[in-house]
Motif scaffolding. Structure first.
Motif, PDB file in Angstrom:
ATOM      1  N   GLU A   1      15.287  48.513  77.149  1.00 32.70           N
ATOM      2  CA  GLU A   1      14.466  47.720  78.056  1.00 32.70           C
ATOM      3  C   GLU A   1      15.302  46.633  78.719  1.00 32.70           C
ATOM      4  O   GLU A   1      15.959  45.840  78.053  1.00 32.70           O
ATOM      5  CB  GLU A   1      13.310  47.094  77.281  1.00 32.70           C
ATOM      6  CG  GLU A   1      12.356  46.306  78.162  1.00 32.70           C
ATOM      7  CD  GLU A   1      11.206  45.715  77.369  1.00 32.70           C
ATOM      8  OE1 GLU A   1      10.399  44.970  77.962  1.00 32.70           O
ATOM      9  OE2 GLU A   1      11.128  45.983  76.153  1.00 32.70           O
ATOM     10  N   ASP A   2      15.271  46.603  80.044  1.00 30.81           N
ATOM     11  CA  ASP A   2      16.047  45.614  80.786  1.00 30.81           C
ATOM     12  C   ASP A   2      15.165  44.393  81.045  1.00 30.81           C
ATOM     13  O   ASP A   2      14.194  44.455  81.800  1.00 30.81           O
ATOM     14  CB  ASP A   2      16.523  46.210  82.108  1.00 30.81           C
ATOM     15  CG  ASP A   2      17.396  45.238  82.906  1.00 30.81           C
ATOM     16  OD1 ASP A   2      17.813  44.217  82.313  1.00 30.81           O
ATOM     17  OD2 ASP A   2      17.643  45.490  84.099  1.00 30.81           O
ATOM     18  N   THR A   3      15.505  43.295  80.406  1.00 30.24           N
ATOM     19  CA  THR A   3      14.718  42.070  80.578  1.00 30.24           C
ATOM     20  C   THR A   3      15.508  41.003  81.325  1.00 30.24           C
ATOM     21  O   THR A   3      15.144  39.834  81.311  1.00 30.24           O
ATOM     22  CB  THR A   3      14.281  41.514  79.206  1.00 30.24           C
ATOM     23  OG1 THR A   3      15.450  41.302  78.393  1.00 30.24           O
ATOM     24  CG2 THR A   3      13.340  42.470  78.505  1.00 30.24           C
ATOM     25  N   SER A   4      16.594  41.400  81.969  1.00 25.80           N
ATOM     26  CA  SER A   4      17.409  40.447  82.721  1.00 25.80           C
ATOM     27  C   SER A   4      16.567  39.780  83.797  1.00 25.80           C
ATOM     28  O   SER A   4      15.798  40.424  84.510  1.00 25.80           O
ATOM     29  CB  SER A   4      18.600  41.166  83.357  1.00 25.80           C
ATOM     30  OG  SER A   4      19.367  40.275  84.132  1.00 25.80           O
ATOM     31  N   GLY A   5      16.712  38.457  83.889  1.00 26.96           N
ATOM     32  CA  GLY A   5      15.957  37.707  84.880  1.00 26.96           C
ATOM     33  C   GLY A   5      14.602  37.227  84.407  1.00 26.96           C
ATOM     34  O   GLY A   5      13.943  36.455  85.105  1.00 26.96           O
ATOM     35  N   GLU A   6      14.184  37.671  83.226  1.00 27.12           N
ATOM     36  CA  GLU A   6      12.891  37.232  82.681  1.00 27.12           C
ATOM     37  C   GLU A   6      12.947  35.745  82.304  1.00 27.12           C
ATOM     38  O   GLU A   6      13.999  35.233  81.916  1.00 27.12           O
ATOM     39  CB  GLU A   6      12.518  38.040  81.438  1.00 27.12           C
ATOM     40  CG  GLU A   6      12.121  39.475  81.717  1.00 27.12           C
ATOM     41  CD  GLU A   6      10.751  39.584  82.354  1.00 27.12           C
ATOM     42  OE1 GLU A   6       9.941  38.645  82.192  1.00 27.12           O
ATOM     43  OE2 GLU A   6      10.492  40.596  83.027  1.00 27.12           O
ATOM     44  N   THR A   7      11.820  35.078  82.438  1.00 23.23           N
ATOM     45  CA  THR A   7      11.715  33.676  82.043  1.00 23.23           C
ATOM     46  C   THR A   7      10.828  33.573  80.807  1.00 23.23           C
ATOM     47  O   THR A   7       9.707  34.098  80.803  1.00 23.23           O
ATOM     48  CB  THR A   7      11.103  32.825  83.172  1.00 23.23           C
ATOM     49  OG1 THR A   7      11.977  32.869  84.310  1.00 23.23           O
ATOM     50  CG2 THR A   7      10.935  31.372  82.720  1.00 23.23           C
ATOM     51  N   TYR A   8      11.343  32.929  79.773  1.00 24.56           N
ATOM     52  CA  TYR A   8      10.590  32.750  78.527  1.00 24.56           C
ATOM     53  C   TYR A   8      10.441  31.253  78.246  1.00 24.56           C
ATOM     54  O   TYR A   8      11.374  30.476  78.455  1.00 24.56           O
ATOM     55  CB  TYR A   8      11.300  33.433  77.355  1.00 24.56           C
ATOM     56  CG  TYR A   8      11.353  34.937  77.495  1.00 24.56           C
ATOM     57  CD1 TYR A   8      10.220  35.715  77.270  1.00 24.56           C
ATOM     58  CD2 TYR A   8      12.538  35.579  77.854  1.00 24.56           C
ATOM     59  CE1 TYR A   8      10.270  37.097  77.389  1.00 24.56           C
ATOM     60  CE2 TYR A   8      12.595  36.958  77.988  1.00 24.56           C
ATOM     61  CZ  TYR A   8      11.454  37.713  77.754  1.00 24.56           C
ATOM     62  OH  TYR A   8      11.500  39.077  77.887  1.00 24.56           O
ATOM     63  N   VAL A   9       9.268  30.887  77.772  1.00 18.66           N
ATOM     64  CA  VAL A   9       8.975  29.494  77.454  1.00 18.66           C
ATOM     65  C   VAL A   9       9.083  29.304  75.947  1.00 18.66           C
ATOM     66  O   VAL A   9       8.415  30.002  75.175  1.00 18.66           O
ATOM     67  CB  VAL A   9       7.564  29.092  77.928  1.00 18.66           C
ATOM     68  CG1 VAL A   9       7.299  27.620  77.602  1.00 18.66           C
ATOM     69  CG2 VAL A   9       7.422  29.350  79.427  1.00 18.66           C
ATOM     70  N   ILE A  10       9.927  28.374  75.534  1.00 24.71           N
ATOM     71  CA  ILE A  10      10.144  28.091  74.118  1.00 24.71           C
ATOM     72  C   ILE A  10       9.462  26.781  73.761  1.00 24.71           C
ATOM     73  O   ILE A  10       9.710  25.743  74.385  1.00 24.71           O
ATOM     74  CB  ILE A  10      11.645  28.015  73.788  1.00 24.71           C
ATOM     75  CG1 ILE A  10      12.284  29.399  73.965  1.00 24.71           C
ATOM     76  CG2 ILE A  10      11.871  27.490  72.370  1.00 24.71           C
ATOM     77  CD1 ILE A  10      13.773  29.423  73.684  1.00 24.71           C
ATOM     78  N   GLY A  11       8.589  26.821  72.771  1.00 26.79           N
ATOM     79  CA  GLY A  11       7.908  25.625  72.310  1.00 26.79           C
ATOM     80  C   GLY A  11       8.688  24.944  71.203  1.00 26.79           C
ATOM     81  O   GLY A  11       9.253  25.613  70.331  1.00 26.79           O
ATOM     82  N   LEU A  12       8.737  23.625  71.238  1.00 27.42           N
ATOM     83  CA  LEU A  12       9.476  22.880  70.228  1.00 27.42           C
ATOM     84  C   LEU A  12       8.922  21.475  70.085  1.00 27.42           C
ATOM     85  O   LEU A  12       8.258  20.966  70.995  1.00 27.42           O
ATOM     86  CB  LEU A  12      10.968  22.818  70.564  1.00 27.42           C
ATOM     87  CG  LEU A  12      11.398  21.837  71.686  1.00 27.42           C
ATOM     88  CD1 LEU A  12      12.876  21.525  71.555  1.00 27.42           C
ATOM     89  CD2 LEU A  12      11.084  22.365  73.070  1.00 27.42           C
ATOM     90  N   ASP A  13       9.197  20.892  68.943  1.00 28.32           N
ATOM     91  CA  ASP A  13       8.942  19.466  68.721  1.00 28.32           C
ATOM     92  C   ASP A  13      10.235  18.751  69.096  1.00 28.32           C
ATOM     93  O   ASP A  13      11.225  18.822  68.360  1.00 28.32           O
ATOM     94  CB  ASP A  13       8.577  19.225  67.249  1.00 28.32           C
ATOM     95  CG  ASP A  13       8.537  17.748  66.887  1.00 28.32           C
ATOM     96  OD1 ASP A  13       8.583  16.911  67.804  1.00 28.32           O
ATOM     97  OD2 ASP A  13       8.467  17.435  65.683  1.00 28.32           O
ATOM     98  N   ASP A  14      10.248  18.083  70.247  1.00 30.71           N
ATOM     99  CA  ASP A  14      11.506  17.509  70.743  1.00 30.71           C
ATOM    100  C   ASP A  14      11.853  16.181  70.074  1.00 30.71           C
ATOM    101  O   ASP A  14      12.657  15.408  70.597  1.00 30.71           O
ATOM    102  CB  ASP A  14      11.494  17.353  72.261  1.00 30.71           C
ATOM    103  CG  ASP A  14      10.300  16.558  72.764  1.00 30.71           C
ATOM    104  OD1 ASP A  14       9.473  16.153  71.940  1.00 30.71           O
ATOM    105  OD2 ASP A  14      10.201  16.348  73.996  1.00 30.71           O
ATOM    106  N   THR A  15      11.269  15.942  68.885  1.00 36.94           N
ATOM    107  CA  THR A  15      11.693  14.801  68.071  1.00 36.94           C
ATOM    108  C   THR A  15      12.460  15.265  66.836  1.00 36.94           C
ATOM    109  O   THR A  15      12.835  14.443  66.008  1.00 36.94           O
ATOM    110  CB  THR A  15      10.472  13.977  67.600  1.00 36.94           C
ATOM    111  OG1 THR A  15       9.730  14.739  66.632  1.00 36.94           O
ATOM    112  CG2 THR A  15       9.566  13.627  68.762  1.00 36.94           C
ATOM    113  N   PHE A  16      12.693  16.588  66.710  1.00 39.77           N
ATOM    114  CA  PHE A  16      13.228  17.152  65.468  1.00 39.77           C
ATOM    115  C   PHE A  16      14.749  17.290  65.540  1.00 39.77           C
ATOM    116  O   PHE A  16      15.287  18.372  65.729  1.00 39.77           O
ATOM    117  CB  PHE A  16      12.573  18.499  65.172  1.00 39.77           C
ATOM    118  CG  PHE A  16      12.875  19.040  63.797  1.00 39.77           C
ATOM    119  CD1 PHE A  16      12.893  18.207  62.699  1.00 39.77           C
ATOM    120  CD2 PHE A  16      13.131  20.375  63.609  1.00 39.77           C
ATOM    121  CE1 PHE A  16      13.169  18.696  61.425  1.00 39.77           C
ATOM    122  CE2 PHE A  16      13.405  20.886  62.343  1.00 39.77           C
ATOM    123  CZ  PHE A  16      13.419  20.042  61.256  1.00 39.77           C
ATOM    124  N   ALA A  17      15.444  16.161  65.416  1.00 39.24           N
ATOM    125  CA  ALA A  17      16.908  16.181  65.393  1.00 39.24           C
ATOM    126  C   ALA A  17      17.376  16.693  64.023  1.00 39.24           C
ATOM    127  O   ALA A  17      16.738  16.415  63.009  1.00 39.24           O
ATOM    128  CB  ALA A  17      17.431  14.771  65.631  1.00 39.24           C
TER     129      ALA A  17
END
Length: 484
Positions: A34-50
């Protein structure tokens, strides 16, 4: 506090529906073809987790997981968008389609495996017990009768509940839970709890940032080794296998080792700063932009709507008055945060999906319009009945009389109350963190976690005071100069 039982039950039902998904399987060969080149994926994160994923002094997302995700994306030609989320709502964000992956030191547990599909583990972390120097806590059994703090929605809490010898039930009280580990450490520093329980990766980073290792005692709970993986929706088996293959390729070509050394090696990056205030100020000002934008839009829209609703509440037909009364009761009787969650997380289950900022605007407008409606209703009702009778006797006309005689009196009556709501709106914008928007207070929270310091909170508080002082001055100036 505002409470509304029906809304709470409705939200629980809506969110529970989002956790029911079927498990599918996809072959490795299918994934590879499967060619997924160019696909955009959204990654969820807690941006306080150093140091897994957090913001540096300029507000840019950095960290081990950020670098690893970007390296995998480069292999496949993906475009990644990193979306900060409320960590407690991570599975709901994923299963409602707001994000495509949870990639942020996401511990693999049996409970979570029932809700999401995990990648193969790519790193492990234990849990650490930390107490102040001189405490008598040297091993797990010493926690009996003690008060413990940890992060809500974290695997740390899960491991605590599985402690051997029923140790969890021997604690002095239920664990104290906070949205982020910065508040957890602050509770320990203030001697309100005897110890804290947190992942050792974050804990070591934080202790290093604080530069006060000699003030604490700590040990790793060897019974709590936690594998970490990337979370996907149950149906996204092909995406899961691509990520697994990508991480394995990074291990083979040495890129994984380079990223690991960058963040966990002896020469790992440090965010320490001699002047925290000046370092975090740019990110706080960025958060202020969203706070002021949301405030301005909501105020401009909700005041006219509230005024119209207030008039209809007084002069409209009985059936319309009953509907408005029910609307005002619901909006004033349930928490604004609950309304935010229902609109953003609940509406997609009935086919209405909104982006985060429009969802926030809608929630705030319908909430504050109800409050402004009640203020205007009270102002209109406060005008003596004789004023209306005079308009009729003099033959001025209802519309003209209301505009020239009644409205000026209403404005004078309601201005102080409207001013109070305007000030409250500035502070209430901080609630949008629950749907992942980075306003001023969240920016302060992120900076506080990044630098293991409460100074960013103090700076954020000072900014709030400046904004409210300016608004208070403008409102008083307007009130004093208003002459009808």
């Amino acid at each position: 506090m505002k409470n509304f039982t029906f809304s709470s039950i409705l939200l629980s039902i809506i969110l529970s529906l989002g956790l029911v998904f079927a498990v599918g399987q996809t072959s490795v060969k299918a994934t590879e073809s499967e060619d997924t080149s160019g696909e955009t994926y959204v990654i969820g994160l807690d941006d306080t987790f150093a140091p897994m994923g957090f913001r540096d002094g300029s507000g840019e997302l950095v960290g081990f997981d950020i670098d690893l995700a970007n390296a995998v994306a480069d292999l496949y030609g993906w475009n990644l968008e990193f979306q900060p989320i409320d960590w407690v709502m991570k599975e709901t964000e994923l299963n409602s389609g707001n994000i495509d992956m949870i990639w942020n030191g996401y511990g693999i547990t049996p409970e979570r495996e029932e809700m999401v599909l995990f990648s193969e583990p790519y790193i492990e972390s234990g849990q650490m017990v930390i107490s102040k120097k001189g405490s008598d806590i040297d091993e797990l059994s010493d926690l009996a009768g003690k008060t413990i703090a940890t992060q809500s929605g974290s695997t740390s809490l899960t491991f605590m509940q599985e402690w051997p010898d029923d140790l969890y039930n021997q604690l002095a009280d239920e664990p104290v839970l906070y949205p982020s580990y910065n508040e957890v450490f602050a509770d320990l520093d203030a001697d309100r709890v005897d110890a804290i329980y947190a992942g050792d990766i974050y804990s070591r980073y934080t202790l290093n940032q604080k530069g006060t290792l000699d003030e604490y005692e700590y040990f790793v709970d060897e019974t709590s080794i936690e594998p970490m993986g990337v979370g996907f929706r149950k149906s996204d088996t092909a995406l899961k296998e691509q990520v697994d293959a990508g991480i394995e390729e990074l291990r083979q070509n040495g890129s994984y080792a380079e990223i690991e050394a960058k963040w966990f090696g002896e020469d790992s990056e440090s965010t320490g700063s001699s002047n925290i205030v000046m370092t975090v100020l740019p990110s706080l000002l960025n958060g202020l932009k969203l706070t002021l934008l949301l405030f301005a839009i909501v105020l401009i829209i909700s005041v006219p709507i509230g005024f119209l609703i207030g008039i209809l509440r007084v002069f409209g037909p009985k059936w319309l008055q009953a509907i408005i009364e029910a609307y005002v009761f619901i909006m004033r009787g349930s928490p604004l945060m609950l309304q935010l969650m229902v609109i953003f997380f609940g509406l997609p289950y009935i086919g209405i999906a909104m982006d985060r900022f429009p969802a926030a605007v809608l929630a705030y407008v319908i909430n504050y319009a109800a409050y402004f409606a009640e203020i205007f209703r009270g102002g209109i009702s406060a005008v003596p009945d004789g004023q209306y009778e005079s308009i009729s006797v003099l033959g001025i006309g209802k519309m003209r009389g209301f505009r020239r005689i009644i409205l000026p009196q209403v404005v004078n009556i309601v201005l102080p109350s409207i001013g109070n709501e305007v000030i409250s709106l500035v502070k209430d914008t901080s609630l949008v963190y629950v749907i992942g928007l980075g306003e001023l207070l969240r920016a302060g929270n992120i900076a506080a976690n990044t630098y293991a310091s409460l100074a960013p909170y103090l700076v954020a508080g000072a900014i709030y005071l400046i904004v409210t002082a300016v608004l208070t001055f403008v409102l008083r100036k307007f009130e004093n100069q208003l002459k009808w």
